[in-house]
Every structure is written in C-alpha cells, then in structure tokens.
Design an enzyme around this catalytic site. Structure first.
Site, PDB file in Angstrom:
ATOM      1  N   LYS A   1       9.287  29.176  13.180  1.00  0.00           N
ATOM      2  CA  LYS A   1       9.970  30.148  12.331  1.00  0.00           C
ATOM      3  C   LYS A   1      10.718  29.491  11.184  1.00  0.00           C
ATOM      4  O   LYS A   1      11.342  28.457  11.351  1.00  0.00           O
ATOM      5  CB  LYS A   1      10.944  30.979  13.178  1.00  0.00           C
ATOM      6  CG  LYS A   1      10.162  31.850  14.125  1.00  0.00           C
ATOM      7  CD  LYS A   1      10.858  33.117  14.510  1.00  0.00           C
ATOM      8  CE  LYS A   1       9.875  33.879  15.386  1.00  0.00           C
ATOM      9  NZ  LYS A   1      10.214  35.233  15.654  1.00  0.00           N
TER      10      LYS A   1
ATOM     11  N   HIS B   1      -1.283  31.721  25.875  1.00  0.00           N
ATOM     12  CA  HIS B   1      -1.714  31.677  24.472  1.00  0.00           C
ATOM     13  C   HIS B   1      -3.130  31.150  24.347  1.00  0.00           C
ATOM     14  O   HIS B   1      -3.699  31.137  23.264  1.00  0.00           O
ATOM     15  CB  HIS B   1      -0.757  30.811  23.656  1.00  0.00           C
ATOM     16  CG  HIS B   1       0.632  31.375  23.625  1.00  0.00           C
ATOM     17  ND1 HIS B   1       0.931  32.516  22.927  1.00  0.00           N
ATOM     18  CD2 HIS B   1       1.770  30.999  24.254  1.00  0.00           C
ATOM     19  CE1 HIS B   1       2.207  32.796  23.102  1.00  0.00           C
ATOM     20  NE2 HIS B   1       2.728  31.903  23.913  1.00  0.00           N
TER      21      HIS B   1
ATOM     22  N   TRP C   1      14.172  42.429  15.752  1.00  0.00           N
ATOM     23  CA  TRP C   1      12.842  42.695  15.199  1.00  0.00           C
ATOM     24  C   TRP C   1      12.783  44.009  14.424  1.00  0.00           C
ATOM     25  O   TRP C   1      11.715  44.579  14.221  1.00  0.00           O
ATOM     26  CB  TRP C   1      11.784  42.634  16.309  1.00  0.00           C
ATOM     27  CG  TRP C   1      11.598  41.222  16.803  1.00  0.00           C
ATOM     28  CD1 TRP C   1      12.104  40.089  16.237  1.00  0.00           C
ATOM     29  CD2 TRP C   1      10.871  40.777  17.962  1.00  0.00           C
ATOM     30  NE1 TRP C   1      11.743  38.973  16.964  1.00  0.00           N
ATOM     31  CE2 TRP C   1      10.996  39.366  18.026  1.00  0.00           C
ATOM     32  CE3 TRP C   1      10.134  41.432  18.958  1.00  0.00           C
ATOM     33  CZ2 TRP C   1      10.392  38.602  19.031  1.00  0.00           C
ATOM     34  CZ3 TRP C   1       9.534  40.661  19.962  1.00  0.00           C
ATOM     35  CH2 TRP C   1       9.664  39.271  20.001  1.00  0.00           C
TER      36      TRP C   1
HETATM   37  N1  GLN Z   1       6.975  42.486  28.750  1.00  0.00           N
HETATM   38  C1  GLN Z   1       6.392  41.990  27.545  1.00  0.00           C
HETATM   39  C2  GLN Z   1       4.902  41.758  27.767  1.00  0.00           C
HETATM   40  O1  GLN Z   1       4.541  41.380  28.818  1.00  0.00           O
HETATM   41  C3  GLN Z   1       7.039  40.713  27.085  1.00  0.00           C
HETATM   42  C4  GLN Z   1       6.497  40.261  25.756  1.00  0.00           C
HETATM   43  C5  GLN Z   1       7.246  39.096  25.120  1.00  0.00           C
HETATM   44  O2  GLN Z   1       7.987  38.399  25.766  1.00  0.00           O
HETATM   45  N2  GLN Z   1       7.039  38.837  23.871  1.00  0.00           N
HETATM   46  O3  GLN Z   1       4.081  41.920  26.885  1.00  0.00           O
END
Ligand code: GLN
Ligand code: ZN
Length: 767
Positions: free
Chosen positions: A115, A703, A570
């Site tokens: 970021k 990821h 956000w």
């Molecule tokens: N509960 C959300 C999910 O599982 C958490 C997402 C996140 O931490 N960015 O998508």
C-alpha cells in the site's frame, strides 16, 4: 492566483484503461489498440483540465499500471530475473514486472506490491541490490511531455523524488542500505532533468511524500543533498516539491531550507502547517507555496468560505504570484466525474465533488480571489448553500444515534468476564477438540453465484428464486464441511458481493455511486461506499442466512460480520465529525447484529478487521490515539454477548509487531491471521508478546491456486505448536476462499482437517 493539480485519475471515465489492459493481457487486443486507449485517456485528461482553466497541468501522471513501477523503468531499475525478457518489447517487460510472466521458456514472478502510504492504492515495490546500477531507460516522461505539447499544453512533468523512490523500495540482499544508492541514482535524475529542460520544461513536480513520515537525520540529509544538487546543476529549473498525506512535521526545517521554487502543502490533512510556515523565521518568502486545499482523498464539496479564509492568511504575508491553489494530493484517489451519476439521490449528490468537480473548485476559488470577481460570486453562494444544506440535513443527523453515542458507558466496551473465565465457559458450551478446524468465512464465488446476485440486483430474478438458489448453495457447503470433518462451520458468504458494500447497503448513512471507481492496483478498481450520515441498523443484516445455516447442522456455525474499523477504512467517510465518532456509530450497529445473532442461536461470531493495521496514521505520535479508538470500537461491537458466546476476529496482510498490544486489547476470544506464506514468521509478534487468547495462524495460502500438501500443513502446525500453548491453537486458512475454485478448496481443506487430526492423535498418544 495560479492553479495546479498534482495528478489526475488515469483509469478513464468508464474504466477504459482497465478494460483495455485486461483485453491486452488475454490477447484480445494488440498493443496498438492498447496504446490508442492510453493516448485517448491522456488527451481527454489534459484537455479537460485545460478547458476547466487549470494553469499548470501535470504530465507523466498517467500509468499503465503504477507510477512507482514507471519510475523503476525510467531509472533502469529492473531486477535481474527479468533479464531474459527482450528489453525492446517494453510493455512485455513492464507487465512482467507488474504481474509475472509465464511464456515459452520464461517463468518469472511479479514484483512485490504494497500500500502507498495510508491509501488503499498499491504500488510496486522497487527492488535494490548492493551493486545496483541505474540508467535512463524508459523515456515515458519525455514522450508524455511531448504528447501534451503537441496539443499545445506545456505541462509540469511529475516524477517520484529520489528519496521517496529509494525509501519505499527494498534491499534484496544484505550488506547495504538503499539510501546509500542515492549517489548512483542522482546522476540519472540529472540526465532525465537535462532531457526535459532541453525540451523547454519549466517546472518539474518531484513527489516526496516520505516527508510526511518522521525522517531520520540521515534521510533528511538525503533530501537536502538531492534538492541542493538539482538546484546547483539546473539553476533555472523550477522545482515543485510535493509532500502530501500529512504535515512536514519534524522535516519542516529541512524542507524550508531547500532551494526549491515551490513547496506544496497538504492543507486538508494538515491545516496547521500553514501558520507554522508563515510564522517561521526559517521561511524564505521567495519560496512559493502551493496551497493544497481541495481534498484529493475524499469526495466532499470544498467549503469555499473556509478555503478563502485560509488563502487570505497566506496573502497577508505573500504576494499572490507566490501562491498556487492546488489539490491536496493527486486526484488519483478520487473518482472521475460526478456528472456520470444518475442514480445518486440529488440531495446527497449536491454535497459531492469528484475529480472533475474538484478541478472546477480550484479554478472557482482562484476566480473568487480576483479583484473583479463579480461574475463568480454565484459560485460562492451555491457552494455556501450546498454546505449549509449538508450541515443541517435530516438525511445526515439522527438524534437516536447521537444519543446512543453520548450515552456510551465503559461497560459497553467490556465483555462480562475476563478471557480466562470466558474460555472455560466456552469450552463447556462448544465441546471443541484440541486444534479445532475452521475457515475464514467465504467459499468460492463461482460464476453461477455471481450471476444470481447480478440478476437479482437487476430485477431479473425474484427474491424467492434468488433465496432458493442461495439456500441450496449454503446447504451444499454445510454438507461438504460436515463431510470433511471441520469443527466450526461457516455459511459461505454467497449472498455477499463485497465485505464492506454488503453491510453499507443494509445500514442507514451510506450511499453508493455507479461510477465512483478508484484505482486500487493495476487494473483493479474499487468503488468505496459513501458514508455520509449517522449510521444505524434498521433490520438484522445477516441473521437470516446464518440462522438457516445453523438449522442444517448440529455442528457450530460461525456468524460472519465485518468490523467497524474495516467498514470505516474502506469507505469515503464524512468529514464533518471525527472518524472516531463515525466508527463508534458503526460499532453500535454491528453490536446490535452480534446480539441478534446470539439470540438466534449462533454460539460463535466472527468480526473481521483486516483493515485495522492500515488505518495507522503516518506519524507515530498519532498511533496511540488511533489505536485507542479503533480498539474501543471493535470492543463495543463485540461486547454485547454472554460469556458463552465466542467472538472471533480475523486480520490479513498485516505486520503485527508495532501494534500487538492493541491487538491483544481487542480481547477477541480467537484471532485468525495470515501466516502461511511467511512460514509463520508473522506469528513471532504474538509469541514474543505472549498473546493471551486463542489464535489460528493460517496454514493455507489462499492467494495461490496451489493445494498445500498434508506434510506442508503439518509442518506449519508443528511450528505453531512449538511456540504457542496447544490449547490456544486453531487450524484454518490464511483468509476467505472466495477467489479460489471448489476443486482446489476441497482438496486443500481435506488436507487441513487431516493435518489437525494427525496432530490431535499424536497428542493423545503422548497422554
Ligand atoms: N470473512 C471474509 C472472507 O472470508 C474475510 C475477508 C478478508 O479478510 N479480507 O471473505
Ligand atoms: Zn483475510
């Protein structure tokens, strides 16, 4: 008084750049077509600014992906792993650095992304090695200047300053500090400046937002050396030095002593610095000031009356030729054009300004300052009226909410009993095994699931038909979780588009734009909700689906909510009251939801706070205050329940070392964090601090499409077991699974459950 902008959004009014880049990446369009889109966006931006009357228009603020990556290529700072890519194919090299490349014999990873200061914009992190060399490689900055010149516009090229460029990068080997590379880097900056001035460039904007951080003496000296060096070599060049996102702070004297033409001040984030500078004996009134009074980070209309007062203060000491009126930072962080919004309520719309309107505001302010301003006074009156209406609007102010806030008691942010008591009670209530397994909330959002939501939103699917589809998806996910033997289940979040938008749409106080996109990284854009008024919850927001999921099984299902700090962080947040107050309002709304979930029979409730860390102010002296109110807001949201009810929280992509005691203060019964990619390194903060509550260090990197093997997961768990009390350990992925597909997810979660079971069995053998 002259006007300027620090940068303009570049994704295109309708996200043309995003669409063109993605089409180019998937081979649907060729480079010429992509370049055409870019040319049009740049031209459109420049002409727009010119037509609206900006005097000094920026160039080189366009980027195909990121301006720091552009700088890497300008300075020939290309990591060795890209050596096999043909350097004459510029865009291939550029996008390989941004996104990685797998093609023929080439298989290279992308550069790291993180970021940009305290924004939600991600930049590519420059990589440096000890023997780093630099060269004037990409001529983008030159070409863009010429492109604008061809349109008859003499721009101010924008370049990341060398100190910020080095400091925001990373050493890729030991044995040196990146700032030591300044001596090698400066000559290449000189080359770039030389090339620009040869073309007749008068101003160059050097972005040095590192000046918003508490720089060390060595770092301050690097700033001095840089700008004294540039002034000595290019005495005629007008250096426009831009710091933004906060005050000059402890760097003020350094900044004031620089031989630059203009110092830019972010007067939105730090209004007090104007007085500091004007009253400083070290300020040489020959240095022009750029007054960043129009907010580049938010979407509210400027308050002309207040802005004119601020400017007046400056004109009492300075000739107006020595002042610029400007945006506080680049308008990159704001959406394009409010005129595109046709569905926003008119009452709310009149309070807002996107990039185009902000540009108009800057010009309007400068016109209002003219001696003959008669023709512009109506703008002043309009602005005054809009702001007055906003201050007094019934849409914003809700007495019940304000009352609740003023009646908050210390006990509202306090669970009934301390953790040790709660832990014992919860053990009895939940009957969980050692190393309980769970997931973070979302399951794969398949094409079908997304298409249902879209059709429902467009009215092409009835509420009933939509509900049937979602219910079936939840049921399937519950059966799957039961089959593989997870200990705490989730409903899967199939009904949610985005973890903030979903709640924003259900809460009072939020509005949504149709085209309010801002760049997050590369071609990814986000459309933050507009948090304009007092926040309250009319109806339960999540109870229906959580309750339904729990009705399908005897195994505990975890309710799933987004926390107040993350919702705040956000969104585009109202600027008429402290963020702390707004955050507490959200916290109370979430608290009501938590209590309702408990009432409906859920024994475990997770309140996600992935954004707590990124809300940290840039200057350390402000951390404590922020952490205090952020932690308190979380506790308000979590403290309405009985001891039996287990509160989880979740955080990802965070470094915890600096803030671990605040994380502990949140007092969640269980925290799940992202640790797998760092091989449990991120766990160190918790171990060193002796984090008192239960913790689920992620053992599955969500990821990546890779399925972690049983062995890998077991090894990670053993690492965790080595350093944490075993009664405190949970077993879970790093984050939600919504971006993954089902086959990967199923395979990975089976391994995860098996690993936990194996570990459990070993413990029992020991006993
Ligand atoms: N509960 C959300 C999910 O599982 C958490 C997402 C996140 O931490 N960015 O998508
Ligand atoms: Zn997460």
């Amino acid at each position: 008084m002259k006007t300027t902008l620090l940068g303009y959004p570049r994704i295109g009014r309708y996200r043309e750049l995003k669409k063109a880049c993605e089409a180019f990446w998937s081979g649907k369009i060729d480079e010429t077509t992509l370049q055409q889109t870019a040319t049009e966006i740049k031209k459109d931006n420049w002409l727009q600014q010119q037509n609206l009357g900006i005097d000094l228009i920026p160039s080189n603020d366009f980027s195909f992906y990121d301006q720091v990556l552009d700088a890497c290529l300008t300075f020939g700072c290309v990591p060795k792993r890209y050596n096999n890519i043909d350097k004459s194919n510029y865009l291939e090299l550029y996008f390989a650095m941004a996104r990685g490349l797998q093609k023929d014999a080439i298989d290279v990873t992308a550069m790291e992304m993180t970021k940009w200061f305290d924004t939600n914009y991600h930049y590519i992190v420059p990589e440096f090695e000890k023997e780093q060399s630099f060269s004037f490689f990409s001529k983008k900055i030159i070409n863009e200047y010429k492109e604008a010149l061809d349109l008859g516009i003499k721009t101010k090229p924008v370049l990341i300053g060398p100190v910020t460029f080095l400091l925001q990068g990373k050493e890729k080997e030991a044995g040196f500090h990146r700032l030591d590379l300044l001596d090698k880097l400066l000559p290449v900056y000189f080359e770039v400046i030389e090339a620009l001035t040869t073309l007749g460039v008068e101003y160059i904007q050097f972005d040095e937002p590192c000046l918003a951080l508490n720089l060390s003496e060595k770092e301050q000296n690097a700033i001095t050396k840089t700008y004294e060096g540039i002034a000595a070599k290019f005495p005629k060049l007008k250096v426009f030095l831009a710091n933004y996102f906060d005050c000059y702070g402890n760097n003020l004297n350094t900044a004031l002593a620089l031989p630059v033409d203009t110092l830019h001040l972010d007067l939105v984030r730090c209004p007090s610095q104007l007085d500091d500078i004007l009253n400083s004996e070290d300020y040489n009134p020959k240095t022009k000031l750029s007054l960043g009074i129009v907010d580049g980070r938010n979407i509210w209309k400027n308050d002309f009356e207040a802005s004119l007062k601020t400017i007046e203060k400056a004109t009492r000491k300075l000739n107006s030729d020595n002042l610029w009126i400007a945006s506080s930072c680049s308008l990159l962080h704001t959406p394009y054009d409010l005129d595109l919004e046709t569905t926003l309520e008119p009452e709310i719309k009149q309070w807002l300004a996107f990039a185009k309107q902000k540009t108009e505001e800057i010009v309007a302010i400068s016109n209002l300052l003219k001696d003959e301003n008669d023709g512009y006074l109506h703008l002043f009156e309009e602005n005054k009226l809009a702001n007055l209406k906003r201050r007094t609007s019934k849409r914003i102010h809700n007495a019940t909410v304000k009352n609740r806030i003023s009646n908050l008691k210390p006990s509202d942010s306090q669970r009934v009993s301390p953790f040790s008591t709660r832990q014992a009670t919860q053990k009895q209530a939940l009957h969980l095994p050692l190393f309980p397994t769970t997931t973070i909330g979302s399951f794969p959002q398949t094409k079908e699931v997304r298409s249902w939501r879209l059709k429902f939103k467009k009215g092409l699917l009835s509420q009933n038909d939509y509900d049937v589809l979602i219910a079936k998806e939840i049921e399937d996910s519950i059966r799957f979780q039961e089959d593989i033997g997870l200990d705490v289940l989730v409903h899967g979040e199939f009904e949610r588009n985005d973890m903030v938008e979903y709640f924003g749409e259900k809460l009072n106080g939020f509005a949504f734009s149709s085209y309010g996109w801002v760049q997050s990284y590369g071609s990814r854009c986000v459309k933050p909700p507009i948090l304009f008024g007092d926040v309250s919850r009319e109806h339960p927001m999540t109870v229906k689906w959580s309750e339904y999921a729990q009705s399908l099984t005897d195994i505990p299902v975890k309710g799933m909510l987004t926390g107040p700090v993350t919702i705040l962080q956000w969104s585009f947040v109202r600027n008429d009251q402290p963020r702390e107050v707004t955050c507490n309002q959200i916290a109370l709304a979430i608290r009501d939801e938590v209590v309702d979930l408990e009432k409906s029979g859920l024994k475990i409730i997770q309140i996600d706070e992935p954004a707590i860390r990124e809300g940290l102010p840039l200057r350390e002296e402000e951390w404590k205050n922020y952490l205090n109110w952020a932690v308190k807001a979380f506790r308000i949201s979590a403290s309405g329940v009985q001891n039996e009810t287990q509160i989880h929280t979740h955080m990802c992509y965070s470094e915890f070392n600096d803030i671990i005691s605040s994380i502990a203060d949140m007092d969640a019964d269980v925290i799940t964090i992202e640790t797998s990619r760092s091989e449990m390194e991120l766990l160190d903060a918790f171990v060193n601090f002796k984090y008192p509550n239960e913790i689920g260090p992620g053992v599955y990197d969500i990821h990546s499409p890779r399925v972690p093997s049983l062995d890998e997961i077991e090894n990670l768990l053993l690492k965790a077991k080595h350093v944490l009390p075993k009664e405190h350990i949970w077993v879970n992925p790093d984050c939600g699974l919504k971006t993954r597909n089902w086959p990967e997810t199923k395979a990975a979660l089976k391994n995860l459950v098996k690993a936990a079971k194996n570990l459990r069995a070993k413990e029992l053998e020991l006993v």
